[in-house]
Design a protein around this motif. Structure first.
Motif, PDB file in Angstrom:
ATOM      1  N   ARG A  61      -8.976 -11.747  -6.066  1.00  0.00           N
ATOM      2  CA  ARG A  61      -8.034 -12.706  -6.636  1.00  0.00           C
ATOM      3  C   ARG A  61      -6.617 -12.547  -6.048  1.00  0.00           C
ATOM      4  O   ARG A  61      -5.671 -13.130  -6.578  1.00  0.00           O
ATOM      5  CB  ARG A  61      -7.957 -12.534  -8.160  1.00  0.00           C
ATOM      6  CG  ARG A  61      -9.237 -12.900  -8.901  1.00  0.00           C
ATOM      7  CD  ARG A  61      -9.466 -14.404  -8.906  1.00  0.00           C
ATOM      8  NE  ARG A  61     -10.672 -14.759  -9.642  1.00  0.00           N
ATOM      9  CZ  ARG A  61     -10.699 -15.012 -10.944  1.00  0.00           C
ATOM     10  NH1 ARG A  61      -9.602 -14.920 -11.663  1.00  0.00           N
ATOM     11  NH2 ARG A  61     -11.836 -15.340 -11.527  1.00  0.00           N
ATOM     12  N   ALA A  62      -6.464 -11.736  -4.998  1.00  0.00           N
ATOM     13  CA  ALA A  62      -5.138 -11.450  -4.438  1.00  0.00           C
ATOM     14  C   ALA A  62      -4.189 -10.988  -5.542  1.00  0.00           C
ATOM     15  O   ALA A  62      -3.038 -11.408  -5.639  1.00  0.00           O
ATOM     16  CB  ALA A  62      -4.575 -12.670  -3.713  1.00  0.00           C
ATOM     17  N   ASN A  63      -4.680 -10.091  -6.386  1.00  0.00           N
ATOM     18  CA  ASN A  63      -3.954  -9.615  -7.551  1.00  0.00           C
ATOM     19  C   ASN A  63      -3.532  -8.168  -7.335  1.00  0.00           C
ATOM     20  O   ASN A  63      -4.368  -7.285  -7.148  1.00  0.00           O
ATOM     21  CB  ASN A  63      -4.859  -9.720  -8.796  1.00  0.00           C
ATOM     22  CG  ASN A  63      -4.178  -9.221 -10.040  1.00  0.00           C
ATOM     23  OD1 ASN A  63      -2.975  -9.385 -10.219  1.00  0.00           O
ATOM     24  ND2 ASN A  63      -4.945  -8.602 -10.920  1.00  0.00           N
ATOM     25  N   PHE A  64      -2.228  -7.899  -7.353  1.00  0.00           N
ATOM     26  CA  PHE A  64      -1.714  -6.553  -7.127  1.00  0.00           C
ATOM     27  C   PHE A  64      -1.564  -5.795  -8.440  1.00  0.00           C
ATOM     28  O   PHE A  64      -1.143  -6.360  -9.449  1.00  0.00           O
ATOM     29  CB  PHE A  64      -0.359  -6.603  -6.415  1.00  0.00           C
ATOM     30  CG  PHE A  64      -0.448  -7.050  -4.988  1.00  0.00           C
ATOM     31  CD1 PHE A  64      -0.475  -6.123  -3.956  1.00  0.00           C
ATOM     32  CD2 PHE A  64      -0.502  -8.387  -4.672  1.00  0.00           C
ATOM     33  CE1 PHE A  64      -0.566  -6.531  -2.639  1.00  0.00           C
ATOM     34  CE2 PHE A  64      -0.592  -8.813  -3.347  1.00  0.00           C
ATOM     35  CZ  PHE A  64      -0.619  -7.878  -2.328  1.00  0.00           C
ATOM     36  N   GLY A  65      -1.894  -4.505  -8.406  1.00  0.00           N
ATOM     37  CA  GLY A  65      -1.719  -3.666  -9.575  1.00  0.00           C
ATOM     38  C   GLY A  65      -0.317  -3.072  -9.618  1.00  0.00           C
ATOM     39  O   GLY A  65       0.422  -3.082  -8.636  1.00  0.00           O
ATOM     40  N   ALA A  66       0.040  -2.543 -10.786  1.00  0.00           N
ATOM     41  CA  ALA A  66       1.309  -1.832 -10.955  1.00  0.00           C
ATOM     42  C   ALA A  66       1.051  -0.356 -10.685  1.00  0.00           C
ATOM     43  O   ALA A  66       0.288   0.288 -11.402  1.00  0.00           O
ATOM     44  CB  ALA A  66       1.846  -2.046 -12.371  1.00  0.00           C
ATOM     45  N   GLU A  67       1.680   0.191  -9.659  1.00  0.00           N
ATOM     46  CA  GLU A  67       1.430   1.562  -9.227  1.00  0.00           C
ATOM     47  C   GLU A  67       2.404   2.537  -9.881  1.00  0.00           C
ATOM     48  O   GLU A  67       3.582   2.249 -10.006  1.00  0.00           O
ATOM     49  CB  GLU A  67       1.553   1.664  -7.707  1.00  0.00           C
ATOM     50  CG  GLU A  67       0.617   0.729  -6.962  1.00  0.00           C
ATOM     51  CD  GLU A  67       0.835   0.765  -5.458  1.00  0.00           C
ATOM     52  OE1 GLU A  67       1.552   1.668  -4.983  1.00  0.00           O
ATOM     53  OE2 GLU A  67       0.291  -0.108  -4.755  1.00  0.00           O
ATOM     54  N   LYS A  68       1.876   3.684 -10.275  1.00  0.00           N
ATOM     55  CA  LYS A  68       2.710   4.736 -10.874  1.00  0.00           C
ATOM     56  C   LYS A  68       2.357   6.073 -10.229  1.00  0.00           C
ATOM     57  O   LYS A  68       1.241   6.563 -10.361  1.00  0.00           O
ATOM     58  CB  LYS A  68       2.460   4.802 -12.389  1.00  0.00           C
ATOM     59  CG  LYS A  68       3.129   5.977 -13.115  1.00  0.00           C
ATOM     60  CD  LYS A  68       4.626   5.810 -13.199  1.00  0.00           C
ATOM     61  CE  LYS A  68       5.234   6.739 -14.252  1.00  0.00           C
ATOM     62  NZ  LYS A  68       5.040   8.177 -13.972  1.00  0.00           N
ATOM     63  N   ASP A  69       3.292   6.659  -9.497  1.00  0.00           N
ATOM     64  CA  ASP A  69       3.152   8.008  -8.932  1.00  0.00           C
ATOM     65  C   ASP A  69       1.882   8.191  -8.104  1.00  0.00           C
ATOM     66  O   ASP A  69       1.169   9.182  -8.265  1.00  0.00           O
ATOM     67  CB  ASP A  69       3.198   9.061 -10.045  1.00  0.00           C
ATOM     68  CG  ASP A  69       4.565   9.154 -10.701  1.00  0.00           C
ATOM     69  OD1 ASP A  69       5.549   8.719 -10.075  1.00  0.00           O
ATOM     70  OD2 ASP A  69       4.648   9.652 -11.832  1.00  0.00           O
ATOM     71  N   ILE A  70       1.582   7.226  -7.245  1.00  0.00           N
ATOM     72  CA  ILE A  70       0.452   7.401  -6.334  1.00  0.00           C
ATOM     73  C   ILE A  70       0.931   7.240  -4.897  1.00  0.00           C
ATOM     74  O   ILE A  70       1.997   6.666  -4.642  1.00  0.00           O
ATOM     75  CB  ILE A  70      -0.689   6.403  -6.602  1.00  0.00           C
ATOM     76  CG1 ILE A  70      -0.252   4.979  -6.228  1.00  0.00           C
ATOM     77  CG2 ILE A  70      -1.176   6.464  -8.021  1.00  0.00           C
ATOM     78  CD1 ILE A  70      -1.407   4.060  -5.974  1.00  0.00           C
ATOM     79  N   THR A  71       0.148   7.762  -3.965  1.00  0.00           N
ATOM     80  CA  THR A  71       0.368   7.538  -2.551  1.00  0.00           C
ATOM     81  C   THR A  71      -0.951   7.077  -1.946  1.00  0.00           C
ATOM     82  O   THR A  71      -1.985   7.025  -2.630  1.00  0.00           O
ATOM     83  CB  THR A  71       0.848   8.814  -1.843  1.00  0.00           C
ATOM     84  OG1 THR A  71      -0.130   9.853  -2.039  1.00  0.00           O
ATOM     85  CG2 THR A  71       2.186   9.283  -2.397  1.00  0.00           C
ATOM     86  N   TYR A  72      -0.930   6.751  -0.671  1.00  0.00           N
ATOM     87  CA  TYR A  72      -2.147   6.373   0.032  1.00  0.00           C
ATOM     88  C   TYR A  72      -2.383   7.354   1.175  1.00  0.00           C
ATOM     89  O   TYR A  72      -1.449   7.736   1.880  1.00  0.00           O
ATOM     90  CB  TYR A  72      -2.058   4.935   0.549  1.00  0.00           C
ATOM     91  CG  TYR A  72      -2.039   3.923  -0.566  1.00  0.00           C
ATOM     92  CD1 TYR A  72      -3.213   3.504  -1.172  1.00  0.00           C
ATOM     93  CD2 TYR A  72      -0.833   3.411  -1.043  1.00  0.00           C
ATOM     94  CE1 TYR A  72      -3.202   2.596  -2.228  1.00  0.00           C
ATOM     95  CE2 TYR A  72      -0.810   2.502  -2.095  1.00  0.00           C
ATOM     96  CZ  TYR A  72      -1.997   2.103  -2.682  1.00  0.00           C
ATOM     97  OH  TYR A  72      -1.980   1.213  -3.727  1.00  0.00           O
ATOM     98  N   THR A  73      -3.638   7.757   1.323  1.00  0.00           N
ATOM     99  CA  THR A  73      -3.996   8.740   2.332  1.00  0.00           C
ATOM    100  C   THR A  73      -5.342   8.355   2.930  1.00  0.00           C
ATOM    101  O   THR A  73      -5.943   7.359   2.521  1.00  0.00           O
ATOM    102  CB  THR A  73      -4.048  10.144   1.699  1.00  0.00           C
ATOM    103  OG1 THR A  73      -4.227  11.128   2.711  1.00  0.00           O
ATOM    104  CG2 THR A  73      -5.172  10.251   0.678  1.00  0.00           C
ATOM    105  N   ALA A  74      -5.814   9.152   3.884  1.00  0.00           N
ATOM    106  CA  ALA A  74      -7.091   8.839   4.527  1.00  0.00           C
ATOM    107  C   ALA A  74      -8.217   8.792   3.500  1.00  0.00           C
ATOM    108  O   ALA A  74      -8.390   9.722   2.709  1.00  0.00           O
ATOM    109  CB  ALA A  74      -7.402   9.877   5.598  1.00  0.00           C
ATOM    110  N   GLY A  75      -8.987   7.702   3.514  1.00  0.00           N
ATOM    111  CA  GLY A  75     -10.070   7.529   2.560  1.00  0.00           C
ATOM    112  C   GLY A  75     -11.426   7.620   3.216  1.00  0.00           C
ATOM    113  O   GLY A  75     -11.536   7.976   4.394  1.00  0.00           O
TER     114      GLY A  75
END
Length: 278
Positions: A61-75
């Motif tokens: 749905r092209a819907n963004f979440g509200a992020e709290k204290d997260i980062t992005y790393t290799a998955g």
């Protein structure tokens, strides 16, 4: 050079400069079409899909979440969300998943052992509810940190579904899923049999009593019509502006490729998610 030519030349130079500046700007969110998608026709069974590929977007749905204290790393594929003791992503809804009568929840996770002492249980996700019940959730998965505790090789977990608890404790603990490596989990519910089936790394988890997955509440039928928002990496409370109970800790680990379907995937379909790192 006459006056009109000067105007045209100045306009072209200004437009080129503006385009160059805009092209160099860092966008806060990827433009439409610039994030991971999954093959799913309009109205298809995949109701929510967050690839976590550097963004929280639910690409159905092209819907963004509200992020709290997260980062992005290799998955396991691309990138994954990396949470902390306080990190989570909250979504206003899980779209049409609330209409599901059968379902599948599927995702990848990577976590080394249970939460540290005092950090509470590890909530992988929570589907919030508007129903006035103490859990504030219609469905969730959490890993235990006390009582029947988790370890790196044996995860003590509880899957909650509309006030019925499926407890993977004692001899029923899940093997290896908290050993610091990537593992795929899927939970399917088939309304025709009122049965919850658990999959670990593409295989049905069979170290369970024969009637373990039988859902008996509400006449054996699920009803998510009162569900509210969805939280990944924490309890559903955050999606409805509530504070989780003190024992409800966030998921201090990584989550990737989070999917919600309105159908019970077959064993081969779950195996495909695992084999192809979906």
């Amino acid at each position: 050079m006459n006056y009109m030519n000067k105007i045209v030349r100045s306009t072209v130079i200004l437009a080129a400069f503006s385009f160059a500046v805009m092209g160099c700007q860092k966008m806060d969110r990827p433009t439409l079409g610039d994030y991971a998608k999954d093959t799913n026709p309009p109205g298809g069974p995949l109701k929510f899909y967050a690839a976590m590929d550097g963004t929280s977007v639910d690409s159905t749905r092209a819907n963004f979440g509200a992020e709290k204290d997260i980062t992005y790393t290799a998955g396991v594929q691309g990138q994954a969300m990396d949470g902390t003791h306080n990190g989570y992503i909250s979504y206003g809804s899980a779209n049409d998943f609330k209409k599901s009568t059968s379902f599948t929840v599927a995702f990848w996770l990577k976590k080394n052992g249970p939460n540290p002492a005092g950090a509470g249980t590890s909530f992988v996700f929570g589907l919030a509810t508007t129903t006035d019940i103490w859990t504030k959730q219609d469905m969730f998965l959490e890993f235990e940190d006390a009582g029947n505790p988790s370890s790196a090789d044996l995860a003590s977990a509880k899957f909650y579904l509309l006030d019925q608890w499926f407890e993977f404790t004692g001899a029923k603990r899940m093997p290896h899923v908290l050993d610091g490596q990537w593992h795929h989990l899927a939970f399917t519910f088939d309304q025709t049999t009122s049965t919850l089936t658990t999959y670990i790394d593409g295989q049905a988890f069979t170290n369970l009593p024969a009637d373990f997955g039988k859902f008996t509440n509400n006449g054996g039928q699920v009803n998510f019509s009162k569900s509210a928002g969805l939280v990944i990496g924490g309890a559903g409370h955050y999606a409805i502006g509530k504070t989780p109970d003190s024992w409800m800790g966030n998921f201090n680990g990584m989550i990737d490729q989070f999917r919600l379907y309105d159908t019970a995937l077959s064993a081969s379909e779950v195996a495909d998610l695992f084999t192809n790192k979906k």
